[in-house]
Scaffold this motif. Structure first.
Motif, PDB file in Angstrom:
ATOM      1  N   GLY A 126     -11.404 -68.563  16.071  1.00 13.26           N
ATOM      2  CA  GLY A 126     -11.550 -68.102  17.501  1.00 13.26           C
ATOM      3  C   GLY A 126     -11.823 -69.205  18.509  1.00 13.26           C
ATOM      4  N   MET A 127     -11.274 -70.607  18.184  1.00 18.43           N
ATOM      5  CA  MET A 127     -11.401 -71.438  19.076  1.00 18.43           C
ATOM      6  C   MET A 127      -9.636 -71.919  19.540  1.00 18.43           C
ATOM      7  SD  MET A 127     -14.294 -72.054  19.487  1.00 18.43           S
ATOM      8  CE  MET A 127     -14.397 -73.584  20.365  1.00 18.43           C
ATOM      9  N   ARG A 128      -9.541 -72.541  20.467  1.00 16.63           N
ATOM     10  CA  ARG A 128      -8.141 -72.823  20.965  1.00 16.63           C
ATOM     11  C   ARG A 128      -8.188 -74.360  21.106  1.00 16.63           C
ATOM     12  NH1 ARG A 128      -8.419 -68.371  19.780  1.00 16.63           N
ATOM     13  NH2 ARG A 128      -7.938 -66.420  20.884  1.00 16.63           N
ATOM     14  N   ALA A 129      -6.831 -74.867  21.258  1.00 14.35           N
ATOM     15  CA  ALA A 129      -6.741 -76.355  21.341  1.00 14.35           C
ATOM     16  C   ALA A 129      -5.819 -76.451  22.734  1.00 14.35           C
ATOM     17  CB  ALA A 129      -5.886 -77.099  20.084  1.00 14.35           C
ATOM     18  N   ILE A 130      -6.238 -77.355  23.601  1.00 14.48           N
ATOM     19  CA  ILE A 130      -5.489 -77.270  24.957  1.00 14.48           C
ATOM     20  C   ILE A 130      -5.500 -78.819  25.265  1.00 14.48           C
ATOM     21  CG2 ILE A 130      -7.566 -76.720  26.195  1.00 14.48           C
ATOM     22  CD1 ILE A 130      -5.353 -75.509  28.452  1.00 14.48           C
ATOM     23  N   SER A 131      -4.386 -79.439  25.589  1.00 14.98           N
ATOM     24  CA  SER A 131      -4.248 -80.886  26.030  1.00 14.98           C
ATOM     25  C   SER A 131      -4.390 -80.931  27.405  1.00 14.98           C
ATOM     26  CB  SER A 131      -3.057 -81.417  25.471  1.00 14.98           C
ATOM     27  OG  SER A 131      -2.952 -81.560  24.098  1.00 14.98           O
ATOM     28  N   THR A 132      -5.026 -82.167  27.838  1.00 16.25           N
ATOM     29  CA  THR A 132      -4.992 -82.517  29.345  1.00 16.25           C
ATOM     30  C   THR A 132      -4.569 -83.911  29.537  1.00 16.25           C
ATOM     31  OG1 THR A 132      -6.268 -82.563  31.240  1.00 16.25           O
ATOM     32  CG2 THR A 132      -7.477 -83.070  29.243  1.00 16.25           C
ATOM     33  N   PRO A 133      -3.890 -84.325  30.342  1.00 24.16           N
ATOM     34  CA  PRO A 133      -3.461 -85.255  30.809  1.00 24.16           C
ATOM     35  C   PRO A 133      -4.835 -86.732  31.063  1.00 24.16           C
ATOM     36  CG  PRO A 133      -2.124 -84.160  32.124  1.00 24.16           C
ATOM     37  CD  PRO A 133      -3.249 -83.231  31.516  1.00 24.16           C
ATOM     38  N   ILE A 134      -4.656 -87.672  30.700  1.00 27.26           N
ATOM     39  CA  ILE A 134      -5.613 -88.756  30.933  1.00 27.26           C
ATOM     40  C   ILE A 134      -5.213 -90.241  30.955  1.00 27.26           C
ATOM     41  CG2 ILE A 134      -7.581 -87.562  29.426  1.00 27.26           C
ATOM     42  CD1 ILE A 134      -7.005 -89.389  27.295  1.00 27.26           C
ATOM     43  N   ARG A 135      -5.884 -90.968  31.803  1.00 21.25           N
ATOM     44  CA  ARG A 135      -5.587 -92.369  31.708  1.00 21.25           C
ATOM     45  C   ARG A 135      -6.908 -93.309  31.345  1.00 21.25           C
ATOM     46  NH1 ARG A 135      -4.885 -90.858  36.922  1.00 21.25           N
ATOM     47  NH2 ARG A 135      -6.316 -92.275  37.604  1.00 21.25           N
ATOM     48  N   GLU A 136      -6.780 -94.394  31.013  1.00 19.73           N
ATOM     49  CA  GLU A 136      -7.774 -95.200  30.403  1.00 19.73           C
ATOM     50  C   GLU A 136      -9.245 -95.153  31.442  1.00 19.73           C
ATOM     51  OE1 GLU A 136      -8.929 -99.804  29.393  1.00 19.73           O
ATOM     52  OE2 GLU A 136      -6.842 -99.106  29.821  1.00 19.73           O
ATOM     53  N   GLU A 137      -8.833 -95.192  32.910  1.00 19.58           N
ATOM     54  CA  GLU A 137      -9.831 -95.167  33.800  1.00 19.58           C
ATOM     55  C   GLU A 137     -10.698 -93.769  33.877  1.00 19.58           C
ATOM     56  OE1 GLU A 137      -5.922 -95.187  36.295  1.00 19.58           O
ATOM     57  OE2 GLU A 137      -6.653 -96.133  34.387  1.00 19.58           O
ATOM     58  N   THR A 138     -10.166 -92.736  33.341  1.00 18.84           N
ATOM     59  CA  THR A 138     -10.521 -91.461  33.344  1.00 18.84           C
ATOM     60  C   THR A 138     -11.002 -90.995  32.202  1.00 18.84           C
ATOM     61  OG1 THR A 138      -8.454 -90.183  33.022  1.00 18.84           O
ATOM     62  CG2 THR A 138      -9.171 -90.553  35.415  1.00 18.84           C
ATOM     63  N   ALA A 139     -10.865 -91.824  31.082  1.00 19.24           N
ATOM     64  CA  ALA A 139     -11.597 -91.354  29.805  1.00 19.24           C
ATOM     65  C   ALA A 139     -12.421 -92.485  29.273  1.00 19.24           C
ATOM     66  CB  ALA A 139     -10.347 -91.063  28.787  1.00 19.24           C
ATOM     67  N   ALA A 140     -13.400 -92.926  29.812  1.00 14.17           N
ATOM     68  CA  ALA A 140     -14.357 -93.987  29.370  1.00 14.17           C
ATOM     69  C   ALA A 140     -14.026 -95.182  28.934  1.00 14.17           C
ATOM     70  CB  ALA A 140     -14.950 -93.214  28.207  1.00 14.17           C
ATOM     71  N   GLY A 141     -12.593 -95.444  29.572  1.00 15.53           N
ATOM     72  CA  GLY A 141     -11.999 -96.788  29.348  1.00 15.53           C
ATOM     73  C   GLY A 141     -11.643 -96.936  27.854  1.00 15.53           C
TER      74      GLY A 141
END
Length: 262
Positions: A126-141
């Protein structure tokens, strides 16, 4: 001293010495140990021959047969008697969960490549996997790791009157990170995993919200503490919803909204 007394005394001394010798022999004698051999019924069970990580493709030599008490053979374990060719049959499968060396193998924790991809294999029903772009500064370093839980924050410009103001909203809360880049798990004690994408485990509705949020502005991942990162159904913020059930906070003159129950 009379001769009779001497004879009696000699007999008494001899008897005492004899008794002392017998007592010493009894005390010093090693106790007899009876060895009782108990034969326990056992059977060969398939176990991991080494540590197997999540998403690893296994080979026949990753398994071995190990004797297991019959009383300890539970449903789901693979026995040599029932599946003698199991190592060869399971070769090429992908681990849906990690195994430690010596752990019994269960077919439910393995999936054949022909039955679906690795990511599809580890996704709950019932769950889905979806990706999103990240950068170091937007992903807790870079300190966000697979299996951590995060909040997804959207930053965008909202038109307020005749002006546009930057706004931030927590659009998703307490969602599990499935992978960072191509890394599905934290291995070899790594404390930092870097990548350009984060793959999140979402419900179908949450996947729609994230897809819309990606088109509206920049997304940031906020790492949650382990103490409040337990799995659970938490509300999903609806993007741009009216202020009902929400709190508006002004920080340095910039409006920021954190939504409550919708």
């Amino acid at each position: 001293m009379k001769k009779a007394r001497v004879v009696v005394l000699a007999i008494a001394i001899t008897a005492a010495l004899g008794a002392a010798w017998i007592a010493s022999a009894i005390v010093s004698r090693a106790p007899e140990v009876q060895q009782v051999e108990k034969t326990v019924g056992a059977t060969d069970v398939l176990v991991a021959n080494k540590d197997i990580g999540l998403g690893d493709s296994v080979r026949a030599d990753d398994f071995k047969w190990q004797q297991w008490p019959i009383e300890g053979v539970t449903p789901g374990l693979i026995t040599k008697e029932s599946q003698p060719d199991a190592p060869a049959d399971l070769s090429g499968a992908v681990a849906r969960a990690p195994f430690i060396s010596g752990e019994p193998i269960k077919e439910q924790k393995l999936i054949k490549i022909s039955e679906g991809g690795v990511m599809a294999a580890i996704l709950p029903r019932g769950m889905r996997a979806i990706s999103t772009p990240i950068r170091e500064e937007t992903a807790a370093g870079g300190f966000i790791l697979p299996n951590d839980r995060v909040d997804v924050i959207l930053s965008y410009n909202m038109k307020i009157g005749s002006k546009e103001q930057p706004v931030s909203e927590a659009v998703l809360r307490n969602v599990r990170v499935l992978a960072i880049g191509q890394a599905l798990e934290n291995t070899d004690g790594e404390k930092v995993v870097t990548g350009k994408t984060a793959t999140l485990e979402l419900t179908p509705r949450q996947a729609e919200v994230l897809s819309l949020a990606q088109s509206m502005g920049e997304l940031s991942l906020s790492l949650r503490s382990l103490s409040d990162a337990l799995p659970g159904d938490e509300p999903t913020a609806k993007i741009g919803e009216a202020n009902q059930g929400s709190v508006k906070v002004l920080k340095y003159g910039v409006p920021s909204r954190t939504f409550g129950i919708n």
